[in-house]
Design a protein around this motif. Structure first.
Motif, PDB file in Angstrom:
ATOM      1  N   PHE A  92       0.813  -1.212   0.000  1.00 25.39           N
ATOM      2  CA  PHE A  92       0.000   0.000   0.000  1.00 25.39           C
ATOM      3  C   PHE A  92       0.847   1.263   0.000  1.00 25.39           C
ATOM      4  O   PHE A  92       2.016   1.250   0.385  1.00 25.39           O
ATOM      5  CB  PHE A  92      -0.895   0.016   1.241  1.00 25.39           C
ATOM      6  N   GLN A  93       0.203   2.350  -0.342  1.00 26.22           N
ATOM      7  CA  GLN A  93       0.886   3.637  -0.335  1.00 26.22           C
ATOM      8  C   GLN A  93       1.400   3.989   1.067  1.00 26.22           C
ATOM      9  O   GLN A  93       2.503   4.473   1.234  1.00 26.22           O
ATOM     10  CB  GLN A  93      -0.067   4.730  -0.830  1.00 26.22           C
ATOM     11  N   HIS A  94       0.546   3.739   2.062  1.00 22.65           N
ATOM     12  CA  HIS A  94       0.934   4.123   3.425  1.00 22.65           C
ATOM     13  C   HIS A  94       1.411   2.934   4.251  1.00 22.65           C
ATOM     14  O   HIS A  94       1.303   2.944   5.472  1.00 22.65           O
ATOM     15  CB  HIS A  94      -0.202   4.878   4.097  1.00 22.65           C
ATOM     16  N   SER A 143       7.760   3.187  13.717  1.00 20.69           N
ATOM     17  CA  SER A 143       7.953   4.630  13.899  1.00 20.69           C
ATOM     18  C   SER A 143       9.422   5.029  13.856  1.00 20.69           C
ATOM     19  O   SER A 143       9.750   6.205  13.728  1.00 20.69           O
ATOM     20  CB  SER A 143       7.327   5.075  15.217  1.00 20.69           C
ATOM     21  N   GLN A 144      10.307   4.040  13.978  1.00 17.42           N
ATOM     22  CA  GLN A 144      11.741   4.345  13.956  1.00 17.42           C
ATOM     23  C   GLN A 144      12.334   4.228  12.558  1.00 17.42           C
ATOM     24  O   GLN A 144      13.527   4.415  12.372  1.00 17.42           O
ATOM     25  CB  GLN A 144      12.482   3.391  14.893  1.00 17.42           C
ATOM     26  N   LEU A 145      11.481   3.868  11.582  1.00 14.99           N
ATOM     27  CA  LEU A 145      11.986   3.635  10.224  1.00 14.99           C
ATOM     28  C   LEU A 145      11.611   4.762   9.277  1.00 14.99           C
ATOM     29  O   LEU A 145      10.648   5.492   9.496  1.00 14.99           O
ATOM     30  CB  LEU A 145      11.400   2.330   9.674  1.00 14.99           C
ATOM     31  N   SER A 146      12.384   4.870   8.194  1.00 12.66           N
ATOM     32  CA  SER A 146      12.038   5.828   7.146  1.00 12.66           C
ATOM     33  C   SER A 146      10.963   5.210   6.253  1.00 12.66           C
ATOM     34  O   SER A 146      10.671   4.018   6.353  1.00 12.66           O
ATOM     35  CB  SER A 146      13.277   6.121   6.317  1.00 12.66           C
ATOM     36  N   GLY A 147      10.379   6.039   5.391  1.00  8.63           N
ATOM     37  CA  GLY A 147       9.331   5.550   4.488  1.00  8.63           C
ATOM     38  C   GLY A 147       9.790   4.376   3.640  1.00  8.63           C
ATOM     39  O   GLY A 147       9.096   3.368   3.522  1.00  8.63           O
ATOM     40  N   GLY A 148      10.981   4.505   3.080  1.00  7.88           N
ATOM     41  CA  GLY A 148      11.506   3.439   2.243  1.00  7.88           C
ATOM     42  C   GLY A 148      11.700   2.147   3.024  1.00  7.88           C
ATOM     43  O   GLY A 148      11.389   1.056   2.542  1.00  7.88           O
ATOM     44  N   GLN A 149      12.189   2.291   4.255  1.00  8.97           N
ATOM     45  CA  GLN A 149      12.381   1.101   5.094  1.00  8.97           C
ATOM     46  C   GLN A 149      11.046   0.457   5.446  1.00  8.97           C
ATOM     47  O   GLN A 149      10.913  -0.767   5.454  1.00  8.97           O
ATOM     48  CB  GLN A 149      13.132   1.481   6.377  1.00  8.97           C
ATOM     49  N   GLN A 151       8.373   0.488   3.648  1.00  9.94           N
ATOM     50  CA  GLN A 151       7.867  -0.241   2.493  1.00  9.94           C
ATOM     51  C   GLN A 151       8.635  -1.548   2.314  1.00  9.94           C
ATOM     52  O   GLN A 151       8.067  -2.547   1.882  1.00  9.94           O
ATOM     53  CB  GLN A 151       7.914   0.640   1.237  1.00  9.94           C
ATOM     54  N   ARG A 152       9.909  -1.555   2.662  1.00  9.03           N
ATOM     55  CA  ARG A 152      10.678  -2.800   2.593  1.00  9.03           C
ATOM     56  C   ARG A 152      10.120  -3.832   3.566  1.00  9.03           C
ATOM     57  O   ARG A 152      10.040  -5.022   3.247  1.00  9.03           O
ATOM     58  CB  ARG A 152      12.155  -2.552   2.926  1.00  9.03           C
TER      59      ARG A 152
END
Lengths: 257, 221
Positions: A92-94, A143-149, A151-152
């Motif tokens: 998903f996007q989010h 909450s500790q991850l970036s958006g890219g992480q 999504q991974r």
């Protein structure tokens, strides 16, 4: 001719809104071959999200048929559908991760649903985290991850059930161009090594360009044009396709400038 | 005035207040938690929308929530007698307290569970999760901070109600406060009980908030 792995016929879906009805899909038909990376592109409101959500029946179409591997999903009972969904992955996007669970637990979740024993779950989850390059983040919280992480993690999670189909609903739309590229590379390598049929929904031409083999251009709830990516990029026929290409070119120009 | 019997009475009052509050909150959740879950699932936009069920529960909760506690207390006395054997004392007070707490809890649980993002629920549906898994792992699991804050609020409210039950001999600190402060004009004893009541509420509030914060992983740095 090859038979389609995902086939939708005459899908229609209308939402009732306060100011009249919105026809999200008007008799959409598509076929996706096994192993395709099939893109569906359109501007917002084109109906592409509704379309992809009909492929695992998160949304029920008003009429039409959805065949996956020759099986009409709309004729399945509740329990059969639930089991079939386990093999149709969706990102998903989010990202939609469990915020209160750590990365490892998130990746274990689909296996927990399937009743895989705890030890096996964890082993497999670690293996998948390695595959997406996040083995050192197993104990972290979303909450500790970036958006890219994030999504991974979602990708590792979706692979946990070894799906034969992966649906991506604007999976890179919340990410910056560079991260988008790395996520698309990851999806591509997953496709190549695991042979998963993918349907990618996006509003960005560059996503299609980067990864898809075929594309359908959706506008106002109908398929304007459908075929190989090179053909549509080089000789767009529909107004919608031309407009999307124009948007891409302007963006590229802006990037250069 | 501060002889041994008085001190024992106060200590027993504290014990009874704890007993009533905790037991009623527990039984309240036994009834209210499923109510809140059913409300969340059956509301439109939930994963099993059902207008009839939702409306029925909604109405029952609204009606029971509008009955003032003191009236409810008197109203259910026959039921209390049936269950406990008598209509006064702290054990008896648990019956009306539970009945007052349950619909409040149902509403609080509903509002907590509805804070959980539609996206996560959909992700679970797309993974082929059973409704049971979605309820426990996704809804309750993700809303746990809010649910715990809810428990804290309910405890405070139920404790307040339990003190009201003192009017009809409900036992506990409220009972003492009313007997001494109101019937015997002994303001000293009343103030002391009041201090205890405030302290207990603070204690529960503090413990609840601490636990809620500890269990929340959403904004970890």
């Amino acid at each position: 001719m090859e038979t389609a792995y995902i086939e939708v016929r005459n899908l229609t879906k209308t939402y009732s809104a306060k100011n009249g009805n919105v026809e999200a899909l008007k008799s959409v038909s598509l076929s996706v071959l096994k192993n395709d990376i099939f893109g569906v592109i359109g501007l917002s409101g084109a109906g592409k999200s509704t379309l992809v959500r009909c492929l695992n029946l998160l949304e029920r179409p008003d009429s039409g048929e959805v065949f996956i591997g020759g099986q009409n999903l709309l004729t399945l009972g509740r329990e059969q559908l639930r089991l079939r969904r386990q093999k149709i992955g969706m990102i998903f996007q989010h990202f939609n991760l469990l915020e209160q669970q750590n990365v490892l637990a998130n990746v274990c979740f689909p296996m927990e649903i399937r009743g895989v024993p705890v030890r096996q779950r964890k082993e497999k989850a670690m293996e998948l985290l390695k595959k997406v390059g996040l083995e050192d983040k197993a104990g972290a919280y979303p909450s500790q991850l970036s958006g890219g992480q994030k999504q991974r993690v979602a990708i590792a999670r979706v692979l946990a059930n070894e799906p034969d189909i992966l649906l991506c609903d604007e999976a890179t739309s919340a990410l910056d161009p560079e991260t988008t590229k790395t996520i698309l590379d990851l999806l591509k390598s997953i496709h190549d090594t695991m042979g998963i049929t993918m349907v990618i929904i996006t509003h960005e031409m560059r996503v299609i360009q980067e990864i898809c083999t075929k594309v359908a251009v959706l506008d106002q709830g109908t398929v304007q044009e459908c075929g190989s990516v090179t053909k549509i990029f080089n000789h767009p026929k529909s107004k919608a396709a031309k407009r999307l290409l124009l948007i891409r070119d302007t963006e590229e120009m802006a990037d250069v400038g | 005035m501060w002889d041994k019997t008085m001190i024992i009475m106060l200590l027993e009052g504290i014990r009874d207040t704890f007993y009533m509050t905790l037991a009623s909150t527990f039984f309240g959740y036994v009834i209210g938690l499923p109510m809140g879950i059913v409300l969340t699932l059956t509301d439109k936009g939930g994963i099993a929308p059902n207008r009839t069920v939702y409306r029925m529960l909604d109405i029952v909760i609204n009606i029971t929530r509008s009955v003032p506690f003191l009236i409810l207390l008197i109203l259910v006395m026959p039921l209390t007698k049936l269950i406990v054997g008598k209509s006064y004392g702290s054990a008896a007070t648990i019956v009306p307290l539970t009945l007052a707490a349950a619909p409040l809890i149902g509403r609080m649980v509903e509002s907590s569970l509805k804070e959980v993002g539609q996206g996560v629920i959909e992700a679970a549906v797309s993974m082929g999760a059973r409704t049971r898994t979605i309820v426990f792992k996704v809804l309750i699991g993700e809303a746990r901070t809010s649910l715990l804050v809810g428990v804290t609020i309910v405890l405070g409210t139920v404790l307040g109600y339990s003190a009201m039950a003192g009017v009809v001999g409900g036992g506990g600190l409220g009972d003492i406060a009313i007997r001494y402060g109101y019937y015997r004009y002994d303001t000293g004893v009343m103030l002391v009980t009041l201090v205890f009541i405030v302290a207990i509420v603070q204690l529960m509030q503090g413990a609840g908030m601490f636990a809620a914060k500890k269990l929340d992983h959403r904004n970890k740095e």
